[in-house]
Design a protein around this motif. Sequence first.
Motif, PDB file in Angstrom:
ATOM      1  N   HIS A  62       0.822  -1.205   0.000  1.00 33.63           N
ATOM      2  CA  HIS A  62       0.000   0.000   0.000  1.00 33.63           C
ATOM      3  C   HIS A  62       0.860   1.262   0.000  1.00 33.63           C
ATOM      4  N   ASP A  63       1.920   1.250   0.802  1.00 33.93           N
ATOM      5  CA  ASP A  63       2.779   2.427   0.887  1.00 33.93           C
ATOM      6  C   ASP A  63       3.553   2.661  -0.401  1.00 33.93           C
ATOM      7  N   LEU A  64       3.801   1.576  -1.153  1.00 34.28           N
ATOM      8  CA  LEU A  64       4.537   1.736  -2.413  1.00 34.28           C
ATOM      9  C   LEU A  64       3.680   2.350  -3.514  1.00 34.28           C
ATOM     10  N   GLN A  65       2.364   2.283  -3.358  1.00 39.49           N
ATOM     11  CA  GLN A  65       1.496   2.775  -4.427  1.00 39.49           C
ATOM     12  C   GLN A  65       1.707   4.270  -4.684  1.00 39.49           C
ATOM     13  N   THR A  66       1.853   5.034  -3.627  1.00 40.31           N
ATOM     14  CA  THR A  66       1.995   6.492  -3.791  1.00 40.31           C
ATOM     15  C   THR A  66       3.282   6.876  -4.524  1.00 40.31           C
ATOM     16  N   PRO A  67       4.483   6.387  -4.066  1.00 39.94           N
ATOM     17  CA  PRO A  67       5.694   6.749  -4.815  1.00 39.94           C
ATOM     18  C   PRO A  67       5.695   6.207  -6.239  1.00 39.94           C
ATOM     19  N   LEU A  68       5.103   5.029  -6.448  1.00 36.65           N
ATOM     20  CA  LEU A  68       5.066   4.486  -7.800  1.00 36.65           C
ATOM     21  C   LEU A  68       4.178   5.345  -8.702  1.00 36.65           C
ATOM     22  N   THR A  69       3.084   5.835  -8.123  1.00 40.06           N
ATOM     23  CA  THR A  69       2.215   6.715  -8.918  1.00 40.06           C
ATOM     24  C   THR A  69       2.940   8.013  -9.268  1.00 40.06           C
ATOM     25  N   ARG A  70       3.703   8.574  -8.294  1.00 39.68           N
ATOM     26  CA  ARG A  70       4.458   9.791  -8.558  1.00 39.68           C
ATOM     27  C   ARG A  70       5.487   9.571  -9.663  1.00 39.68           C
ATOM     28  N   ILE A  71       6.169   8.416  -9.585  1.00 39.99           N
ATOM     29  CA  ILE A  71       7.169   8.101 -10.613  1.00 39.99           C
ATOM     30  C   ILE A  71       6.501   8.007 -11.977  1.00 39.99           C
TER      31      ILE A  71
ATOM     32  N   GLU B  81       6.018  10.687 -17.458  1.00 43.96           N
ATOM     33  CA  GLU B  81       5.316  11.286 -18.596  1.00 43.96           C
ATOM     34  C   GLU B  81       6.006  12.561 -19.085  1.00 43.96           C
ATOM     35  N   GLN B  82       6.842  13.145 -18.226  1.00 45.67           N
ATOM     36  CA  GLN B  82       7.525  14.374 -18.594  1.00 45.67           C
ATOM     37  C   GLN B  82       8.844  14.127 -19.338  1.00 45.67           C
ATOM     38  N   VAL B  83       9.236  12.851 -19.413  1.00 43.89           N
ATOM     39  CA  VAL B  83      10.469  12.529 -20.137  1.00 43.89           C
ATOM     40  C   VAL B  83      10.228  12.763 -21.623  1.00 43.89           C
ATOM     41  N   GLN B  84      11.116  13.558 -22.247  1.00 40.42           N
ATOM     42  CA  GLN B  84      10.930  13.935 -23.640  1.00 40.42           C
ATOM     43  C   GLN B  84      11.331  12.819 -24.603  1.00 40.42           C
ATOM     44  N   ASP B  85      12.332  12.033 -24.193  1.00 42.93           N
ATOM     45  CA  ASP B  85      12.816  10.949 -25.062  1.00 42.93           C
ATOM     46  C   ASP B  85      11.787   9.820 -25.046  1.00 42.93           C
ATOM     47  N   GLU B  86      11.026   9.681 -26.135  1.00 39.48           N
ATOM     48  CA  GLU B  86       9.919   8.712 -26.170  1.00 39.48           C
ATOM     49  C   GLU B  86      10.368   7.268 -25.997  1.00 39.48           C
ATOM     50  N   PRO B  87      11.416   6.784 -26.715  1.00 41.17           N
ATOM     51  CA  PRO B  87      11.877   5.392 -26.496  1.00 41.17           C
ATOM     52  C   PRO B  87      12.281   5.145 -25.045  1.00 41.17           C
ATOM     53  N   LEU B  88      12.992   6.110 -24.458  1.00 44.19           N
ATOM     54  CA  LEU B  88      13.400   5.944 -23.065  1.00 44.19           C
ATOM     55  C   LEU B  88      12.174   5.925 -22.160  1.00 44.19           C
ATOM     56  N   ARG B  89      11.212   6.824 -22.432  1.00 43.42           N
ATOM     57  CA  ARG B  89      10.010   6.880 -21.610  1.00 43.42           C
ATOM     58  C   ARG B  89       9.251   5.554 -21.666  1.00 43.42           C
ATOM     59  N   GLU B  90       9.161   4.967 -22.835  1.00 45.84           N
ATOM     60  CA  GLU B  90       8.440   3.687 -22.970  1.00 45.84           C
ATOM     61  C   GLU B  90       9.129   2.572 -22.180  1.00 45.84           C
ATOM     62  N   ARG B  91      10.468   2.579 -22.228  1.00 44.68           N
ATOM     63  CA  ARG B  91      11.185   1.534 -21.472  1.00 44.68           C
ATOM     64  C   ARG B  91      11.010   1.732 -19.967  1.00 44.68           C
ATOM     65  N   LEU B  92      11.052   2.956 -19.534  1.00 43.04           N
ATOM     66  CA  LEU B  92      10.891   3.224 -18.106  1.00 43.04           C
ATOM     67  C   LEU B  92       9.471   2.888 -17.637  1.00 43.04           C
ATOM     68  N   VAL B  93       8.483   3.234 -18.468  1.00 45.14           N
ATOM     69  CA  VAL B  93       7.100   2.889 -18.118  1.00 45.14           C
ATOM     70  C   VAL B  93       6.919   1.373 -18.054  1.00 45.14           C
ATOM     71  N   ALA B  94       7.541   0.634 -18.974  1.00 43.12           N
ATOM     72  CA  ALA B  94       7.448  -0.835 -18.954  1.00 43.12           C
ATOM     73  C   ALA B  94       8.092  -1.396 -17.693  1.00 43.12           C
ATOM     74  N   ASP B  95       9.242  -0.834 -17.303  1.00 42.40           N
ATOM     75  CA  ASP B  95       9.896  -1.291 -16.069  1.00 42.40           C
ATOM     76  C   ASP B  95       9.024  -0.992 -14.853  1.00 42.40           C
ATOM     77  N   LEU B  96       8.382   0.159 -14.865  1.00 40.82           N
ATOM     78  CA  LEU B  96       7.511   0.505 -13.748  1.00 40.82           C
ATOM     79  C   LEU B  96       6.312  -0.434 -13.677  1.00 40.82           C
TER      80      LEU B  96
END
Length: 449
Positions: free
Chosen positions: A255-264, A269-284
């Motif tokens: 439960h406590d992890l939900q908040t920081p994960l949501t913030r991340i 979404e603010q990352v400009q590099d789209e390929p990098l953003r997609e990889r980071l979102v997949a890892d998340l």
Amino acid sequence: MRRIAAFIGSLRGQIILLLTIGMSAAAFVALLISEDAQAHMFRRLRFQNVVASATDVAHRLDVDPERSMRLLTSDEILGARAPSPGLHVRDPEPLLTALLRERLGPTAAGQAVSGEQCFPIHRFNWRVMAAGIAQMPKSDCWLVEYRDRTGVQRNIAIGLPRFVLPSRMTLDPLYLVLIIGASALLGTLTAQIAASPLRRLTRAARTFSVASDPAPIPEEGPGEVRTAIATFNLMQRRVMEGLSERTQILAAISHDLQTPLTRIRLRLEQVQDEPLRERLVADLAAMHKLVREGLDLARSSESKEEWQVVDIDSLLASLAEDAAEFGADVRYVDGCGASVRTKPDALIRCLNNLVDNAVKYGGSAELRCVRSGSVLEIRIRDHGPGLPEEALERMFEPFVRLETSRSRATGGSGIGLTTARAQASLFGGTIRLRNAPGGGLLARVRLPI
């Protein structure tokens, strides 16, 4: 031989054997002692009759010696006569001699001799014939010697009808069988009563080893057994409290992890590099999945679900239909016509995990039910490559995955089988994997009926 060894090695078997042997031996010895005492009493009674007859003849000799001797010599006193000349007591019988000396004085002595020496074959006088005795019956004979009040040595032969004690009943085979049978029956009953609380404790320990929410055992039986059961119940309660605490901790962390994960997620979404953003979102997303599945695994060992009777054939048919609606190749092949008492939600989650694994790694799944005696087995088979034999049991460990091109494509976390086994423990089931003949993997869920 294995069954005999197992019986002797069990507490019940040892109690039965010890009581049967002990009580049979005790009864046998008691009967031997009783028969020996009976023989001794009979012998003493015979000696007392001899003493009574000898005392009667001695009294006659004291009152009228000449007439009494004439009667003895002419065999006119039944059961007594003058012995053959030269016949004397040479080996006194201790007990008979002691009894004679109480009545006839310290010089008295007695000894058993053969009947022919006391009563040789002869013609009986008219009194014997008048009594209707055509032939002297066989008799036991005792020679009695003593000195009367005048100091004259007197010898008397006393005869009693021959009597032979019956053979020992203790040595009768039928009697022995009755003693051993009665002892075995009592031993079995005693063992049943003594071992019953221990069998309940054993069943509870076996249930606790495979089920995650066993019921406490009623604290009944002897004091020592009640203490052992109470200790076992305390152990079960503390283990369950530990599991519940672990689940609560993991739930709080999740439960406590939900908040920081949501913030991340928002910041990504603010990352400009789209390929990098997609990889980071997949890892998340993978991290979210791991947290969720880890919490599911922790909760899988704790369940307050009520027990219900479930028709297994209907359940398997329903699982196959639900999976087919989502495009999975799952078929219900064969049923067994059995209903079992189980926890339906736990069983469904267990089977769903196994079906999902079969579809992911084998492409399809076949469901069937097989009944053997008091055990029911649900089989889930795929037609994939199977697993190496040495990896079959290891696959139930958390986060263990066999790295293949197909497993990498599915992106599994490696806790599906672990969760399935944990769910099976809730309803007392077990899961085994083996490679199916002709290829593919076969998962077998066994449930007691």
